[in-house]
Write an enzyme that holds these catalytic residues in place. Structure first.
Site, PDB file in Angstrom:
ATOM      1  N   HIS A   1       5.774  11.238  -5.664  1.00  0.00           N
ATOM      2  CA  HIS A   1       6.959  11.262  -5.042  1.00  0.00           C
ATOM      3  C   HIS A   1       8.168  11.117  -5.947  1.00  0.00           C
ATOM      4  CE1 HIS A   1       6.435   6.735  -5.108  1.00  0.00           C
ATOM      5  NE2 HIS A   1       7.506   6.934  -5.480  1.00  0.00           N
TER       6      HIS A   1
HETATM    7  P1  TYD Z   1       4.660   3.810  -2.405  1.00  0.00           P
HETATM    8  O1  TYD Z   1       5.956   3.690  -3.040  1.00  0.00           O
HETATM    9  O2  TYD Z   1       4.289   5.185  -1.724  1.00  0.00           O
HETATM   10  O3  TYD Z   1       3.667   3.493  -3.627  1.00  0.00           O
HETATM   11  P2  TYD Z   1       3.126   4.210  -4.863  1.00  0.00           P
HETATM   12  O4  TYD Z   1       4.359   4.844  -5.290  1.00  0.00           O
HETATM   13  O5  TYD Z   1       2.651   3.089  -5.668  1.00  0.00           O
HETATM   14  O6  TYD Z   1       1.903   5.179  -4.652  1.00  0.00           O
HETATM   15  O7  TYD Z   1       4.360   2.646  -1.202  1.00  0.00           O
HETATM   16  C1  TYD Z   1       3.287   2.654  -0.704  1.00  0.00           C
HETATM   17  C2  TYD Z   1       3.430   1.833   0.686  1.00  0.00           C
HETATM   18  O8  TYD Z   1       4.127   0.647   0.494  1.00  0.00           O
HETATM   19  C3  TYD Z   1       4.500   2.626   1.476  1.00  0.00           C
HETATM   20  O9  TYD Z   1       4.003   2.684   2.804  1.00  0.00           O
HETATM   21  C4  TYD Z   1       5.628   2.160   1.355  1.00  0.00           C
HETATM   22  C5  TYD Z   1       5.441   0.548   1.192  1.00  0.00           C
HETATM   23  N1  TYD Z   1       6.420   0.044   0.087  1.00  0.00           N
HETATM   24  C6  TYD Z   1       7.274  -1.055   0.635  1.00  0.00           C
HETATM   25  O10 TYD Z   1       7.011  -1.606   2.058  1.00  0.00           O
HETATM   26  N2  TYD Z   1       8.089  -1.721   0.015  1.00  0.00           N
HETATM   27  C7  TYD Z   1       8.478  -1.492  -1.248  1.00  0.00           C
HETATM   28  O11 TYD Z   1       9.244  -1.907  -1.988  1.00  0.00           O
HETATM   29  C8  TYD Z   1       7.340  -0.345  -1.775  1.00  0.00           C
HETATM   30  C9  TYD Z   1       7.491   0.120  -3.146  1.00  0.00           C
HETATM   31  C10 TYD Z   1       6.605   0.156  -0.873  1.00  0.00           C
END
Ligand code: TYD
Length: 135
Positions: free
Chosen positions: A51
């Site tokens: 992302h």
């Molecule tokens: P995501 O940022 O997509 O993780 P990565 O980049 O490590 O793959 O987040 C994963 C999940 O966690 C998504 O459902 C959103 C949630 N999340 C939160 O609730 N709070 C946060 O601060 C973060 C970073 C993610």
């Protein structure tokens, strides 16, 4: 919206005979921290990220173990290995990021400039490329 900025940072190590300490605070970070989170226990061969963010600024630090961060500002791609707690990767603006090759002991600490907001995410790669083209 700004074009993505990617800066590799080296932090000052406060070292004495017993070990090392790194202090990150206003003045030695590019933004005031509003949120801290960390990623760990990533399963073998699993990748994360995929992302970009619209406004969020982040510093990624692998405080234990290692991982590879692929960063892409829509014009150039680069893979940066994070394997040293005294280094960080500052990401600002439109940067597509993917995290690969986590060691089993990896702990990836992320300092963020704002609270969690799903509306700040760009999760579709072609939307990301459109935004880069039109900014
Ligand atoms: P995501 O940022 O997509 O993780 P990565 O980049 O490590 O793959 O987040 C994963 C999940 O966690 C998504 O459902 C959103 C949630 N999340 C939160 O609730 N709070 C946060 O601060 C973060 C970073 C993610």
């Amino acid at each position: 919206m700004v074009i993505g900025e990617i800066v590799f940072k080296k932090f000052n190590i406060i070292e004495n005979a017993t070990g090392n300490l790194i202090s990150l605070e206003k003045g030695n970070l590019p933004f005031p921290i509003k949120r801290v989170y960390y990623i760990y226990n990533v399963k073998e061969n699993e990748s994360r990220g995929f992302h970009a963010h619209r406004q969020l600024e982040q510093v990624l630090i692998c405080v234990k173990g290692s991982c590879d961060v692929l960063v892409n500002n829509g014009h150039a791609k680069k893979v940066i290995k994070l394997d040293d707690p005294s280094t960080g990767l500052y990401l600002k603006g439109l940067v597509w990021r993917e995290m690969h090759n986590f060691s089993s002991d990896a702990v990836l600490l992320v300092l963020a400039s704002d609270f969690y907001s799903e509306s700040d995410y760009i999760r579709d790669y072609s939307d990301f490329l459109d935004l880069v083209t039109n900014s």
